[in-house]
Design a protein around this motif. Structure first.
Motif, short mmCIF file in Angstrom:
data_model
loop_
_atom_site.label_atom_id
_atom_site.label_comp_id
_atom_site.label_asym_id
_atom_site.label_seq_id
_atom_site.Cartn_x
_atom_site.Cartn_y
_atom_site.Cartn_z
N GLN A 70 -31.67 23.62 5.38
CA GLN A 70 -31.23 25.24 5.81
C GLN A 70 -30.39 25.19 6.84
O GLN A 70 -30.51 24.12 7.82
N SER B 2 -22.89 24.98 9.72
CA SER B 2 -23.49 26.32 8.79
C SER B 2 -22.42 25.60 7.37
O SER B 2 -21.80 24.08 7.88
N PRO B 3 -22.72 25.37 6.29
CA PRO B 3 -22.57 24.73 5.26
C PRO B 3 -20.67 24.79 4.87
O PRO B 3 -20.29 23.77 4.69
N ILE B 4 -20.82 26.16 5.55
CA ILE B 4 -19.58 26.41 5.22
C ILE B 4 -18.22 25.52 6.54
O ILE B 4 -17.39 25.35 5.82
N MET C 29 -13.86 23.52 -1.73
CA MET C 29 -13.64 24.84 -2.21
C MET C 29 -14.62 24.61 -3.43
O MET C 29 -15.76 25.52 -3.94
N THR D 248 -17.83 24.61 -1.22
CA THR D 248 -18.38 26.33 -1.21
C THR D 248 -19.15 26.81 -1.98
O THR D 248 -20.24 27.94 -2.16
N LEU E 275 -22.14 26.23 -2.71
CA LEU E 275 -22.94 26.23 -1.84
C LEU E 275 -23.98 27.88 -2.38
O LEU E 275 -24.93 28.15 -1.42
N ARG E 276 -22.62 28.91 -2.09
CA ARG E 276 -22.73 30.00 -2.28
C ARG E 276 -23.42 30.68 -3.30
O ARG E 276 -24.61 31.27 -3.15
N PHE E 277 -23.21 29.90 -4.69
CA PHE E 277 -24.42 30.31 -5.97
C PHE E 277 -25.50 29.49 -5.76
O PHE E 277 -26.52 29.85 -6.79
N PRO F 159 -28.51 30.26 -4.27
CA PRO F 159 -29.67 30.85 -4.33
C PRO F 159 -28.68 31.65 -5.16
O PRO F 159 -30.31 31.89 -6.06
#
Lengths: 286, 295, 289
Positions: free
Chosen positions: C9, C134-136, C161, C164, C167-169, C171
């Motif tokens: 995390q 941060s992941p980004i 991309m 990214t 990582l965004r999706f 959760p």
């Protein structure tokens, strides 16, 4: 008579971690048999947790849930039997569809119940009729249907288990007025025919006023008020205190009464207020 | 002459059967989704496009943004014919820069894992200078009231907050028109209120043309103009007061008027004509008080 | 629950480590990993441990968080240690000899240091990289480091991309899986009983809706991205532009010293004067593992 009784139930998410969060705090409330009870409250007020709990998906951290006087967690291994008796239609239930045809999908629950194929077939037919799905649609793939149709199939999938208690979390979310009427009207028929108990979660106070007998208001993990629709919606200020609305027409009626216009009756539906006004005009002798 | 930002002439669209998209709810793809739509929307207008699920209103929105291409008819955005055969990719992006779109599901339009990075996504695609992107991101977050969340992860926000981030992402591209394609349908009342407030602010303070595609009557009543689409055709078009006067016709189309209006209409059917102009709650109350006090 | 996991995390902060360029951190991480594998005697391990503790302190991550992050790997640590205890042969008398099991002193020493190596590896890399980046930023860093590959037509931007978006999706999809599982449980689905085939079959009602929804999300997201004028990295600028600063240079120097230290301490033992090399302390410190 009470069908379901919640006694001093508390529930804490992720207990013992930094993410710990109290969702229900010593909640006691009862749901009457054969009635439609509305459950209202803001997002995060605990109503969604309560709904999952009625279905045995979460186990209370403390307290008891009684179904016909029997603790549903008495035999934890048999909790799935409770799930057949208390059906839960989740929010946007269309995402749970998976089978090849609508017929098979609606039959998924009854088949898990261990019913004979003949019995399953009967249940599917009956449930399809309730939500207005015709024979032709039964043979289609659920993924070919429109959103509104999928919603109905998903609800039929729960009704087919013929639950004594039907819990629905926002069954009409995202539907237009006609779609809402079709789905909620179907519930009323279900209650009438099966003497079932319905618990309906909704943000629409207008729907609550139209379809419910009783209302339970949740706020901050507790029950804030409960009573008949008339009791709950007769005083706009009480709900306004926790940032909830009453139906627009109830607000109008309440404003008229503040102006000294003595309206009486069911002052929370268009029909009810209309009648009250006509009666008022009659009384005033015109 | 008034500045016409969107103009459609004889616009029609039919989904290909089979692979065609169904409308989110109750869509019937065998019938034409839109036919013979002729509309003119002036710059700075706040228009609600009202219709039941599957009426064709979402198709209309997708045509304006070039997500779909019309089967027949013409669309002019800011005077430019976007149905022109010779349109290049650059032209398409020029149109999308002018017409921003906020969708229904807040989850499915956020790209980045940090709020401000997401808002920056559009301006980054436009190839702007870094300082300019920074300025626009800060401005857009302020307009959407999300400044304090700039370094949060989108998945931890509420539905309404997510939608505000999505709106900020569009504002940062400085479009002239923003289309809200049922952007409030999945939100709770609080989230809906937040989004509606921003819509109004964008229209009144920033001068952006707002199109709110919706099936909520109370939302439509807040707009300056209401266009009712039914079975792919424009049935009613006018100020909310004019449109909601037609309660019977709305009922026939599976729609309703706001409750106050419904009440006045119900009374009228009983021979008690009160005030056909009243629409908003306060107006209905005032009209009723005036009438009932007289007797 | 998956969402409660701390390992991997990101914990936002403003420490020196947080502020380093992600590319620096990526390179430092590689250096660190190499160093842990070069470590070959107690003295180098001491250096590694000191540096790891220093890193953790500099990052401002609380000890509790670090310990929580270790929790899921405890099993691996113990397993490695046990394996080493039993499988390492030694000279001289075994400490324990029972049936076919023989435990030597060497085995125990090796087990301790192997476990320490894994521990340092996990704590060090997660402090340097995942906890503080941060992941980004991480994705940007990887994209930038790999950008020379663009010349040979490797679609670096596309990969970045994709990362990214993944990582965004993650959760969102985790939440969705839970929702679907609950929905099917409500319909009497049973995921826990029965044999392997029955269990696999029970997953169908979860997997199909999950895939359907993931495709729908992907489709909608693609439309939304196009509406926001996304067209790959063509003419695209960035809000955050990576740039090396003075402190990055400082850290490069530190890491060079660090790995230099590890290498020197690893080989130096053989070249020490006899009188020093024969002391007990020296023998312990430079005991080859």
């Amino acid at each position: 008579m009470n069908k379901i009784e919640i006694q001093n139930v508390s529930y804490t998410y992720s207990k013992g971690t930094p993410f710990q969060m109290v969702a229900l705090n010593d909640v006691s409330v009862a749901f009457e048999k054969g009635k439609i009870t509305g459950l209202i409250g803001h997002t995060g007020s605990g109503k969604s947790t309560l709904v999952h709990m009625l279905n045995g998906l979460y186990r209370p951290t403390s307290g008891r849930i009684l179904l016909d006087g029997q603790d549903i967690w008495e035999k934890p291994k048999e909790i799935s039997k409770i799930r057949y008796r208390v059906g839960l239609v989740m929010q946007y239930p269309e995402y749970q569809l998976f089978d090849d045809t609508v017929r098979l999908d609606i039959g998924f629950g009854p088949r898990n119940q261990g019913l004979s194929e003949q019995e399953v077939e009967e249940r599917v037919k009956e449930a399809a009729e309730f939500v207005g799905i015709d024979d032709e649609m039964l043979e289609k793939s659920p993924f070919e249907l429109s959103g509104g149709q999928k919603r109905r199939v998903a609800i039929a999938g729960i009704i087919a288990m013929r639950p004594e208690v039907l819990v629905l979390d926002e069954p009409a979310a995202g539907l237009d007025p006609r779609g809402r009427r079709e789905i909620l009207g179907g519930l009323v028929r279900y209650v009438e025919r099966n003497d079932a108990t319905v618990i309906l979660v909704s943000h629409s106070m207008e729907d609550m006023a139209l379809y419910c007998d009783n209302v339970v208001v949740m706020s901050h993990s507790q029950v804030y008020r409960s009573g008949t629709v008339r009791e709950i919606f007769s005083d706009a200020d009480v709900l306004a205190d926790i940032g909830l609305d009453v139906p627009a027409v109830a607000k109008i009626a309440s404003a008229l009464r503040h102006e000294g216009i003595e309206l009486e009756g069911e002052l929370y539906t268009v029909e009810g207020v209309k009648r009250a006004i006509i009666e008022y005009i009659g009384r005033s002798g015109k | 002459m008034e500045d016409i930002i969107i103009k459609t002439v004889g616009l029609g669209f039919t989904y290909d059967d089979g692979e065609g998209e169904t409308n989110p709810f109750d869509g019937k793809r065998e019938i034409p989704a839109l036919s013979d739509v002729n509309l003119e929307i002036r710059a700075g207008e706040y228009v609600a496009v009202l219709g039941h699920n599957g009426s064709g209103k979402s198709t209309f929105a997708k045509l304006l943004n070039m997500i779909l291409t019309p089967t027949v008819g013409k669309i002019y955005i800011d005077g430019i014919d976007i149905t022109d055969e010779g349109f290049t990719e650059d032209d398409v992006f020029a149109v999308r820069r002018k017409v921003g779109m906020v969708f229904q599901n807040p989850d499915n339009q956020l790209v980045a894992t940090v709020v401000e990075e997401d808002v920056a996504f559009g301006p980054e695609n436009l190839g702007l200078e870094r300082e300019e992107i920074r300025r626009r991101v800060d401005e857009a977050l302020a307009v959407a009231g999300m400044t304090e969340y700039s370094s949060h992860a989108p998945h931890k926000l509420s539905g309404g907050q997510k939608q505000r981030v999505a709106i900020a992402g569009i504002i940062a591209m400085k479009p002239r028109v923003i289309i809200f394609d049922e952007s409030t349908a999945m939100l709770d009342p609080r989230g809906r209120q937040e989004v509606l407030d921003i819509m109004e602010r964008l229209n009144k303070e920033e001068g952006i043309t707002v199109l709110n595609i919706t099936h909520y009557m109370d939302e439509a009543a807040r707009a300056d103009r209401v266009v009712v689409i039914n079975d792919g055709r424009v049935e009613l078009d006018g100020a909310p007061k004019e449109v909601f006067r037609e309660v019977e016709r709305l009922h026939e189309m599976g729609l309703e008027a706001p409750q106050g209006k419904e009440l006045l209409h119900a009374l009228e059917c009983e021979g008690i004509a009160i005030d056909s102009e009243a629409l908003h709650e306060e107006e209905c109350i005032a009209a009723l008080v005036k009438y009932l006090k007289r007797i | 629950m998956i969402t409660d996991m701390t390992l991997g995390q990101f914990f936002p902060g403003k420490s020196v480590i947080h502020r380093l360029d992600p590319r620096t951190k990526l390179i430092l991480t590689i250096v660190f990993i190499v160093a842990t594998f070069l470590a070959s005697n107690p003295v180098t391990f001491l250096l590694l441990t000191v540096c790891t503790v220093a890193l953790v302190m500099a990052s401002g991550i609380s000890l509790g968080t670090i310990l929580k992050g270790i929790k899921p790997i405890i099993f691996i640590l113990i397993f490695t240690a046990i394996l080493n205890v039993f499988l390492t042969g030694g000279v001289g008398e075994p400490l324990v000899a029972f049936w076919i099991i023989k435990i030597y002193k060497e085995g125990i020493i090796r087990a301790v240091f192997m476990a320490l190596r894994i521990l340092i590896l996990i704590v060090g890399t997660s402090t340097l990289l995942t906890y503080t980046t941060s992941p980004i930023a991480l994705t940007d860093g990887i994209e930038s480091l790999l950008s020379p590959l663009k010349k040979i037509k490797v679609p670096v931007h596309t990969f970045a991309m994709m990362m990214t978006i993944a990582l965004r999706f993650i959760p969102t999809l985790v939440e969705e899986t839970e929702k679907i599982m609950n929905a099917q449980k409500s319909r009497g689905a049973d995921f826990s009983s029965g044999g392997l085939i029955k269990k696999a079959k029970a997953l169908i009602p979860i997997l199909i809706p999950l895939f359907v929804s993931a495709f729908k999300r992907a489709d909608e997201l693609a439309t939304a991205m196009e509406c926001r004028c996304y067209r790959g990295d063509k003419n695209r600028t960035k809000l955050v532009k990576l740039s090396y600063k003075g402190r990055d240079a400082l850290w490069f120097v530190l890491s060079a010293l660090f790995i230099g230290g590890v290498i020197v301490l690893g080989f130096v033992a053989g070249y020490m004067p006899e009188e020093l090399a024969s002391t007990n302390l020296f023998r312990i410190m430079f005991y080859p593992i």
